[in-house]
Design an enzyme around this catalytic site. Structure first.
Site, PDB file in Angstrom:
ATOM      1  N   ALA A   8      -1.576   5.607   2.155  1.00  0.00           N
ATOM      2  CA  ALA A   8      -2.796   4.782   2.182  1.00  0.00           C
ATOM      3  C   ALA A   8      -2.744   3.932   3.450  1.00  0.00           C
ATOM      4  O   ALA A   8      -1.715   3.843   4.114  1.00  0.00           O
ATOM      5  CB  ALA A   8      -2.847   3.897   0.943  1.00  0.00           C
ATOM      6  N   LYS A  46      -5.617   5.881  -6.736  1.00  0.00           N
ATOM      7  CA  LYS A  46      -5.372   7.328  -6.803  1.00  0.00           C
ATOM      8  C   LYS A  46      -5.478   7.838  -8.235  1.00  0.00           C
ATOM      9  O   LYS A  46      -6.042   8.899  -8.492  1.00  0.00           O
ATOM     10  CB  LYS A  46      -3.966   7.638  -6.299  1.00  0.00           C
ATOM     11  N   LEU A 106       0.873  -1.176   0.000  1.00  0.00           N
ATOM     12  CA  LEU A 106       0.000   0.000   0.000  1.00  0.00           C
ATOM     13  C   LEU A 106       0.907   1.222   0.000  1.00  0.00           C
ATOM     14  O   LEU A 106       1.998   1.180   0.597  1.00  0.00           O
ATOM     15  CB  LEU A 106      -0.861   0.036   1.265  1.00  0.00           C
ATOM     16  N   ASP A 107       0.458   2.302  -0.627  1.00  0.00           N
ATOM     17  CA  ASP A 107       1.248   3.534  -0.602  1.00  0.00           C
ATOM     18  C   ASP A 107       1.417   4.018   0.833  1.00  0.00           C
ATOM     19  O   ASP A 107       0.597   3.701   1.697  1.00  0.00           O
ATOM     20  CB  ASP A 107       0.526   4.644  -1.384  1.00  0.00           C
ATOM     21  N   ARG A 108       2.453   4.830   1.035  1.00  0.00           N
ATOM     22  CA  ARG A 108       2.713   5.338   2.393  1.00  0.00           C
ATOM     23  C   ARG A 108       1.501   6.095   2.950  1.00  0.00           C
ATOM     24  O   ARG A 108       1.163   5.975   4.128  1.00  0.00           O
ATOM     25  CB  ARG A 108       3.945   6.248   2.314  1.00  0.00           C
TER      26      ARG A 108
END
Ligand code: URA
Length: 256
Positions: free
Chosen positions: A111, A199, A107-109
């Site tokens: 998120a 996103k 997961l993105d930082r």
């Protein structure tokens, strides 16, 4: 068993990584260089497996799966020299660094939500390879009251697919979770795992994104887990993953 599966299982790494190591000539079986990832091997007969010059223990590792609520700002990485707040640091604090856990789908930082961690390389591959089309469910908070008509139009377009940076991004389905004067929470179900896909989809419709939470990955849900909590899967969750594995391996021969 194929060589690829043996390397994945014993080294606790993803299929793609195992294949790349074999292709690069970094795997030796009983002292011999092996270059065919699909070569049949009898795991009982193997005396020595070497990956990148290191001997990998050959005893059967008991597969374990954990789920973590990755909080915002934690990095989905086992180690980062520049940023200490990583999943790896949490594992080390909990004394779990020796299990050979890998992250099944980052997961993105910024998120948050469900991360599955396992030492079962085959499972990592099944959960993350787009060919298996395992569903990932995201809740997306948009700080705006959106008209119903607009939302359903967005879902329709996302299902057909939108073009972004030369790729087609799409959802399998969408639904409204909440819609109040303060904002709208949409649920998007995706199966591909492209970089920043949610996103990018939201940006395509010029909408602001306040919060992005993964609430399910395949049959496993975030449930009542709180940010930062890490727990082993329950028996029913493990059984659900096992039956997913069986179903995908019997039908999903595309990736084999
Ligand atoms: N899509 C994104 O944009 N980010 C994530 O972390 C996961 C899916």
């Amino acid at each position: 068993m194929r060589l690829l599966q043996l390397v994945q299982r014993q080294a606790g790494i993803a299929r793609r990584k195992a294949k790349a190591l074999i292709d690069r000539g970094e795997v030796r079986l009983d002292g011999e260089l092996v270059l065919d990832p699909f070569q049949e091997v009898d795991p009982e007969a193997v005396r020595e497996l070497e990956v990148q010059g290191r001997r990998v223990p050959l005893e059967r590792k008991e597969p374990v799966v954990y789920k973590l609520y990755k909080p915002r700002e934690m990095l989905s990485s086992l180690y980062d020299p520049k940023y200490p707040h990583t999943v790896g640091r949490l594992l080390r604090r909990r004394g779990l660094q020796g299990l050979g856990l890998a992250i099944a789908g980052r997961l993105d930082r910024d998120a948050e939500g469900l991360l599955l961690l396992t030492n079962d390389g085959e499972l990592v591959n099944l959960l993350t390879h787009p060919r298996y089309e395992v569903e990932k469910v995201y809740h997306v908070a948009i700080p705006r009251l959106l008209p119903y008509r607009h939302i359903y139009e967005i879902f329709r377009k996302m299902q057909r697919g939108v073009r972004d940076e030369g790729e087609r991004l799409r959802i399998r389905r969408g639904r409204i979770v909440r819609r109040t004067k303060d904002g709208t929470v949409l649920e998007l179900v995706l199966t591909e795992g492209k970089k920043h896909e949610v996103k990018r989809l939201i940006r395509h419709f010029k909408l602001p994104l306040e919060r992005l939470v993964r609430v399910a990955h395949g049959p496993v849900t975030l449930g009542s887990l709180k940010p930062g909590e890490l727990t082993r899967l329950t028996a029913p969750e493990r059984a659900a993953l096992e039956s997913l594995k069986k179903r995908l391996y019997s039908t999903g021969s595309k990736a084999r």
